[in-house]
Design an enzyme around this catalytic site. Sequence first.
Site: not given
Length: 379
Positions: A278, A282, A291
């Site tokens: 990705r 998100h 992260y």
Amino acid sequence: MGDKPVHTTAKSWVDPSPWLPSQVPVSFLSTNGNTRQFDSTHGPLERAYPGPSTELLLTAYRKMVLGRRFDEQATTLARQGRLAVHPSSLGQEACQVGAALALRATDWLFPTYRDCVALVSRGIDPIEALTLLRGDAHCGYDPVLHRTAPQCTPLATHAAHATGLAHGERLKGTDTVALALVGDGATSEGDFHEALNLAGVLKAPVVFLVQNNGYAISVPLSEQCAAPSLAYKGIGYGIRAEQVDGNDAEAVLAVLTVAVEDARAGGGPWLVEAHTYRMGPHTSADDPSRYRTAAEADRWRERDPIDRLESALRERGLLTEADTKAAAAEAEVYAADIRERLATDPELALQNLCDHVFATPPPHLAAQGALLRTELESR
């Protein structure tokens, strides 16, 4: 007294090879997109994955370019407040377009909230595909007309629906296949395992495509699963499994086509893990820099699925500069149409608030709907 005979229903030893995936993900294209020198057989059973036709590859390229521009436009609309949220599929175009193209028009697709590119690749109007994310309705398109279930937000709950539909269609005597799109995070949910177990027992004609993009929101795969790869979960349920380079559109199409047609022919369910990434957040409310590192994202950008397919098609003399410009121009027209049609606020009728909740409204809901209509008429 002698020992009593032991009665057991356990199966005798069965060779597990048919259910094991290839040791490395199936891939047809090198990282930069050049065609690899490869044998079309992979895996412990020497499964054959014939390369897709030229026509299919060119269609995939055009739909991937269109899908990326759609995704970029939807992301912008979310920033402008025209969408409540948008879960980007940037970087996962090969998986979503491959899933749509591997199915027949009579097959069923079971998408998640991140699979709008699969929806538009299946021919669904982009505004209808964005209706859920706009907040106008639970589903903006006709599921029966498009043979596409409503987008699923709860993780993995639709996997069981796909299994049930596939089994039901087989009982009716059709050759329909169901394909469920799930993320890596969904493989840790109980619904996923229940669906696979039931599919394996029933030998249902269903394919589970796991888009493993490395993160369940912010949780890396290493912290949610200790298996060599997610594809190995299939053997526990007697399901054939494979893993594929999810950024290699040619390989995705090849593997999914075999999986879908084998399921259609009575071979039972498949679990296909597509290793992808990705490239965006998100959702439009997420900050992925918290992260994961920029260096990691850069490494995956070098494996961009559209760039890789375009490079391969150019190398084979199947794609010209004029073709790429034409695809980009088509995508711009597509995006402009989306902007124009989402520029106005939707006309919503409050009296319809209780509609489409149940096929046959129960008495208490019917009473609530009647009360709402009375109050609105009195204003």
